[in-house]
Each structure stands twice: as C-alpha cells, then as structure tokens.
Scaffold this motif. Structure first.
Motif, PDB file in Angstrom:
ATOM      1  N   ILE A 317       0.883  -1.180   0.000  1.00  0.00           N
ATOM      2  CA  ILE A 317       0.000   0.000   0.000  1.00  0.00           C
ATOM      3  C   ILE A 317       0.916   1.225   0.000  1.00  0.00           C
ATOM      4  O   ILE A 317       1.576   1.524   1.002  1.00  0.00           O
ATOM      5  CB  ILE A 317      -0.935  -0.006   1.230  1.00  0.00           C
ATOM      6  N   LEU A 318       0.972   1.882  -1.141  1.00  0.00           N
ATOM      7  CA  LEU A 318       1.973   2.946  -1.313  1.00  0.00           C
ATOM      8  C   LEU A 318       1.793   4.075  -0.309  1.00  0.00           C
ATOM      9  O   LEU A 318       2.753   4.671   0.164  1.00  0.00           O
ATOM     10  CB  LEU A 318       1.921   3.497  -2.737  1.00  0.00           C
ATOM     11  N   ARG A 319       0.557   4.364   0.050  1.00  0.00           N
ATOM     12  CA  ARG A 319       0.311   5.474   0.978  1.00  0.00           C
ATOM     13  C   ARG A 319       0.553   5.090   2.445  1.00  0.00           C
ATOM     14  O   ARG A 319       0.285   5.876   3.340  1.00  0.00           O
ATOM     15  CB  ARG A 319      -1.100   6.032   0.795  1.00  0.00           C
ATOM     16  N   SER A 320       1.076   3.888   2.680  1.00  0.00           N
ATOM     17  CA  SER A 320       1.462   3.542   4.059  1.00  0.00           C
ATOM     18  C   SER A 320       2.801   4.211   4.425  1.00  0.00           C
ATOM     19  O   SER A 320       3.320   4.021   5.518  1.00  0.00           O
ATOM     20  CB  SER A 320       1.557   2.027   4.250  1.00  0.00           C
ATOM     21  N   TYR A 321       3.351   4.972   3.496  1.00  0.00           N
ATOM     22  CA  TYR A 321       4.558   5.784   3.696  1.00  0.00           C
ATOM     23  C   TYR A 321       4.386   6.617   4.981  1.00  0.00           C
ATOM     24  O   TYR A 321       3.400   7.361   5.111  1.00  0.00           O
ATOM     25  CB  TYR A 321       4.645   6.711   2.488  1.00  0.00           C
ATOM     26  N   HIS A 322       5.338   6.498   5.901  1.00  0.00           N
ATOM     27  CA  HIS A 322       5.175   7.173   7.198  1.00  0.00           C
ATOM     28  C   HIS A 322       6.531   7.366   7.860  1.00  0.00           C
ATOM     29  O   HIS A 322       7.538   6.813   7.417  1.00  0.00           O
ATOM     30  CB  HIS A 322       4.304   6.292   8.115  1.00  0.00           C
TER      31      HIS A 322
END
Ligand code: OGA
Ligand code: FE2
Length: 343
Positions: A317-322
């Motif tokens: 999930i690319l937007r799990s960037y954190h």
C-alpha cells in the motif's frame, strides 16, 4: 522465523544502495515506465553475478530465475490473513482485548487503513517495557533501506514470548486487536523497542518494501527456506502490518506522520520519487495525517493489501509511507510489532 535481524539489515543496506544508484541515475526522466526500465537495468547489472534475473518486457516485472536451492513454502496459507476493512474516518469500534475492559479502535485513515487504540497498554506496562529495554541496553537503530542520517534513535529487540512473562496475555491482546491467527503473532519478528532522544526522528519510509525497486516478483524473505546466494538476491522484506505502541507522552513533537494518507492519485509517484519529501524535519506538519504520542496508545496500519479470495498478502500500500517527526522536547519511546506473511 527464517531470517535474522542482521540479515534483514544487510538486505536493507544493499537494497538502499541499489535504490540510491537507481535514483541518482534516473535524473529528470518524466516518464515513469522509462525510469522503471532504467532502474531494472541497474538492478540486473547488480544482480547478474550472483543471481541472474529476467525482465518480462510486457509487465516490467523482474523474476529471480536461478536462485539455486531456493525453496518456497506451500503457496496456500494454512492460516488466511485477515484485513480489517475501514469504513469511515472517525468510526469507533468497541473491542474486547482484556477481560473486563472495553477498548476503542478508531479509524484514522482509509488508505492506508490506520487505526488508533487508546490504553492498549497501561502506564505500568509501558514502564515495564522501557525498563526491560534499558536493561538489555539499547543500540543505535539499524537503518531501514537507505543511507545515513534517515533515522536517529536507539533500539532493542525482544521476543513476544519473553514479554508475555512480564505482561499478562500480551500475545492475546495483539491477536484480538489485529484479528490475525495466533500463529502470526507468535511467529512475528522480534518486537522492536525504540527510544528517540530530543532531536531524534525517522524519515518517511515503508515498513515493508521497498517501493522504489522493481523487485515485486521476488518472494518474501520469510518464505525463503534456503538460498545459496545472498539473501537480497532471492527475496524482499514483507511486513503485512505494523502495530506501534507509544510508551510515553512526548512533551513536544514526535508525532507519527503519514504524509500522503488518503491523498489523491495524480501526484503519488512523483511524491514517492522525490527523496527530499522524506525529511520530516521540514515536512512533518504538511502531512495529511499526524498521530500524537500518548502513553499506551497503539497505532495499527496495513503495509500491504490482503487478497480476499486466497488470504494471501497482496500489493504494497503505497500510501502507508510514514515516519517519526522530530522530538522537539523530551524523549519518545515506542514498541513495534511487525506481522509477517507466512505461507
Ligand atoms: C518505525 C516508525 C514511527 C514513529 O519505527 O518503523 O515508523 O512515530 N516509527 O516513531
Ligand atoms: Fe515505520
């Protein structure tokens, strides 16, 4: 577990190096697929001596074709993975994690699904964990994926089995929270306790991955039973989900940032390709989701999708960037549990 932490660190360092080469050589090429192809060529040249890889010209997928003696576990999982689908930001689900108590699991984001669970641990329990870490002696956190300076913290590793001796039914609590089979909790990586001093931080990253490399066809390292070449030629790090618990209130700063949670699609790849975006010293407060540390609060999110039909782990999930924003005042402690995929 088949992969040790030091092997993973090595894997990350090598992957980070390859990524760095890929980024620095890609220049300003606008077309994503052209850039991907050039990254693939780089990857091939680096992999060639040890493990020949092939590129499927239609999909740009890279396949490790000759990892000698690479043996994968059975493709169908004995324990299908669960994916708790979020339905609405702000939705609160009452859950029972400990007998006689009710916990609240609040949805903070949909993409990736992020949940916040206050009082997952009591303040006495957080003190016990910090004490254990201090007795074990913390060491500088190994860098995940890329280069110097992206992380300033110290950490210690401990198995959940050992923690269960000091904290009543901890495994069971994680099991109920994640709704995964106990098998996944008991076969997870060792738990990581992290301490950030004032000025500590962790630049934006994926816990599983890495996105930047076209190695999506490589199996997960924990599926690889045996590999005669270096591990990084055969597999990639796959962490389905992260459960992070804050072990203290931070006086100022130290938020967990999800800069692109629930953002629109047009700018996604551009955002992820720009390494400057990773610096949370400058970018923390531009994030679409910020979670403030609070003693005992758990934050849980998915790094991968789950295929509903098979119960197998799906795409990153690319937007799990954190990442972790700078601790401006005081210290910050967290404990991470990463759930791996096992066939
Ligand atoms: C991590 C991480 C975020 C934070 O340890 O992988 O992303 O808030 N931490 O410290
Ligand atoms: Fe992380």
């Amino acid at each position: 577990m088949n992969v040790t932490s030091s092997e993973i660190s090595l894997l990350n360092i090598v992957i980070g190096f390859v990524y760095f080469i890929g980024i620095s050589s890609s220049g300003n090429v606008r077309n994503q697929s052209v850039r991907q192809r050039s990254n693939i060529r780089q990857l091939i040249s680096l992999h060639q001596p040890l493990c020949p890889v092939e590129v499927n010209n239609h999909t740009d997928d890279v396949e490790c074709t000759k990892c000698n003696l690479l043996q994968l576990s059975k493709p169908r999982p004995k324990y299908p993975l669960t994916f708790i689908k979020p339905n609405k930001i702000g939705h609160v689900e009452e859950i029972q994690l400990v007998e006689g108590k009710t916990h609240r699991r609040k949805t903070l984001a949909l993409d990736p699904p992020v949940y916040e669970i206050p009082n997952f641990l009591t303040s006495e329990e957080t003190d016990i964990i910090k004490g254990i870490a201090e007795n074990k002696q913390l060491s500088q956190s190994t860098l995940f994926g890329d280069g110097q300076g992206t992380r300033k913290s110290e950490s210690a590793w401990i198995s959940i089995r050992k923690l269960n001796k000091s904290i009543t039914r901890l495994s069971e609590r994680y099991e109920k929270l994640t709704e995964q089979s106990s098998w996944y909790i008991n076969h997870a990586e060792k738990m990581q306790i992290v301490k950030y001093e004032t000025g500590g931080y962790y630049y934006t990253h994926h816990d599983s991955g890495p996105y930047h490399l076209p190695v999506h066809n490589l199996p997960c390292c924990n599926q690889v039973k045996y590999c005669t070449t270096n591990l990084e030629q055969c597999c990639q790090l796959c962490r389905l989900m992260t459960v992070m618990v804050y072990l203290n209130d931070v006086e100022e700063g130290g938020e967990t940032a999800f800069p692109i949670a629930d953002t629109n699609t047009e700018t996604l790849h551009e955002y992820l390709s720009d390494v400057n975006n990773r610096n949370l010293t400058t970018n923390c407060y531009k994030s679409s989701l910020l979670v403030s540390p609070k003693t005992g609060t758990a934050v849980m999110w998915y790094n991968h999708e789950v295929d509903e039909m098979t119960g197998l782990m799906g795409n990153l999930i690319l937007r799990s960037y954190h990442g972790g924003c700078n601790v401006l005042k005081g210290v910050k402690w967290i404990i991470n549990l990463w759930i791996w995929f096992h066939a």
